[in-house]
Design an enzyme around this catalytic site. Structure first.
Site, PDB file in Angstrom:
ATOM      1  N   ASN A  53       9.290  59.160  55.926  1.00 55.61           N
ATOM      2  CA  ASN A  53       8.146  58.933  54.488  1.00 55.61           C
ATOM      3  C   ASN A  53       7.041  57.845  55.132  1.00 55.61           C
ATOM      4  OD1 ASN A  53       9.322  60.313  52.519  1.00 55.61           O
ATOM      5  ND2 ASN A  53      10.769  58.945  52.460  1.00 55.61           N
ATOM      6  N   PHE A  54       7.487  57.153  55.864  1.00 48.86           N
ATOM      7  CA  PHE A  54       6.317  55.984  56.355  1.00 48.86           C
ATOM      8  C   PHE A  54       6.288  55.728  57.787  1.00 48.86           C
ATOM      9  CE2 PHE A  54       8.252  54.474  52.331  1.00 48.86           C
ATOM     10  CZ  PHE A  54       7.353  55.059  51.444  1.00 48.86           C
ATOM     11  N   ASP A 165      19.878  55.967  50.286  1.00 51.75           N
ATOM     12  CA  ASP A 165      19.032  57.129  50.508  1.00 51.75           C
ATOM     13  C   ASP A 165      20.000  57.961  51.396  1.00 51.75           C
ATOM     14  OD1 ASP A 165      17.077  58.932  50.672  1.00 51.75           O
ATOM     15  OD2 ASP A 165      16.014  58.475  52.398  1.00 51.75           O
TER      16      ASP A 165
END
Length: 405
Positions: A53-54, A165
């Site tokens: 995601n990052f 997650d």
């Protein structure tokens, strides 16, 4: 060792450790690689092997041990205050864990523009891609994989780490066909009875309480995700599906799903026991490991807790056989007791510490292989054809969406 001293020894035989340091300071090719981002610290960077995601993940080669590693790279200019806190949590959580089914953190590197996490490399790809490509796994194989994942989560919770997650994309196959849980980017270190508030993770794996905005307990959220993961493994689909997060939220809060009849009754019972809408009614890790479906499966044990730095190797303590082997391996590379004693930064931001952790982990894997060997001749469920695989990928894309509220 000072640069002037190394310069005087240019024409003498340098140890591998001295040679790497000398090249980083004097070799034009190596210096250019550093400028171009093809090398960081003691690691040569190769191609990209993943994207988060990052962050992005590249393959790296440790110059001293030649160990292949995964290097997670984050651009500082994209790091908000919240993301920096997540990065710190990721490091703190991984430092607590020492389990054969959890990706190991070796070193943290920082440049002017980027942060790097040097991690154990699991070269077999991830569980999500495997199921997308080959179809659902038969239950016999699922048991081998699932018990390893549950054992990893058990170890996390025993060390006050909540993953937040857990999903098939974050379960990786190692070279020996064992699985390892990775990507602790949303993990947090907190007592198990302390409520959390930040809603994060993947919507398809999100527990109902995450959408109720009243706080939640991390261990219950991880256990719910285990139920989604097991459902995905045995069916190659997700129990809750929708085109948007809003619709998906409604499905999850309703808690209505169906399990295909080809899934065994005892496996269905386990899934139902985990996917309980009320967190306190959900199976615990102990309930899962004691269920009939996993009866007879061996739960992998964690490694013995280890020193995070090699400082103890330079003291006068009596060392174990394993520690003596690690110390000798460091010495063979040119990292002596003097080097260890004279270095005072023993956190993960240190190349000697990184080398020590790699060698220690190599030693642990050699003497304590993870879990048990997977059976290579286990029959597989029928693979979906190309069109079905494409449709399947489209249906589960929402599992890749990220919740950070």
């Amino acid at each position: 060792m000072e640069e002037s001293e190394l310069g005087e020894r240019e024409n003498t035989v340098l140890t591998p450790f001295e040679k790497v340091i000398y090249d980083m300071r004097n070799n034009e090719k190596v210096k250019n690689e550093q400028i171009l981002g093809k090398r960081v610290g003691f690691y040569q960077l190769r191609g990209q092997i993943g994207i988060g995601n990052f962050s992005k993940v590249k393959l790296g080669i440790h110059c001293l041990t030649k160990e292949r590693v995964a290097i997670k790279i984050m651009d500082k200019k994209h790091l908000t205050h919240k993301r920096r806190d997540l990065f710190i949590n990721e490091v703190l959580c991984m430092e607590q864990l020492h389990h054969p089914n959890i990706i190991r953190l070796y070193e943290v590197l920082e440049t002017h523009t980027r942060l790097h996490l040097v991690l154990e490399y699991a070269e077999g790809g991830d569980l999500f891609t495997k199921i997308c490509t080959q179809g659902r796994l038969l239950e016999h194989e699922c048991k081998f994989i699932f018990v390893q994942i549950v054992s990893a989560v058990k170890h996390m919770h025993e060390n006050n780490v909540v993953h937040r997650d857990l999903k098939a994309e974050n379960v990786f196959y190692s070279a020996t066909n064992h699985v390892k849980v990775g990507d602790f980017g949303f993990s947090v270190l907190c007592p198990v009875n302390e409520p959390l508030n930040m809603c994060c993770g993947s919507p398809s794996y999100a527990a109902p309480e995450l959408f109720r905005e009243k706080g939640y307990f991390g261990i219950h959220v991880d256990i719910w995700a285990l139920g989604i993961l097991l459902y995905f493994m045995v069916t190659a689909t997700l129990p809750f599906r929708a085109d948007t997060v809003k619709k998906l939220k409604k499905c999850i809060l309703l808690g209505s799903y169906a399990i295909p009849p080809y899934v065994s009754d005892i496996c269905q019972k386990l899934i139902h026991g985990i996917l309980q809408p009320i967190p306190t009614n959900r199976y615990t890790i102990a309930n899962i490991l004691d269920c009939q479906w996993l009866r007879g499966m061996q739960c992998p044990e964690p490694y013995q807790p280890f020193h995070l730095s090699p400082e103890h190797l330079a003291g006068h303590l009596t060392l174990s056989e394993e520690e003596r082997e690690v110390k000798k391996a460091l010495s063979d590379l040119g990292i002596t007791e003097e080097h260890i004693y004279n270095n005072h930064d023993w956190e993960s931001h240190n190349p000697i510490t990184g080398t020590y952790r790699i060698i220690l982990h190599q030693n642990q894997k050699r003497y304590n292989p993870a879990g048990f060997a997977m059976m290579s001749n286990v029959p597989r469920a029928k693979r979906p054809n190309g069109r079905k695989r494409q449709n399947f990928r489209a249906r589960v894309q929402n599992s890749k969406m990220c919740l950070v509220l």
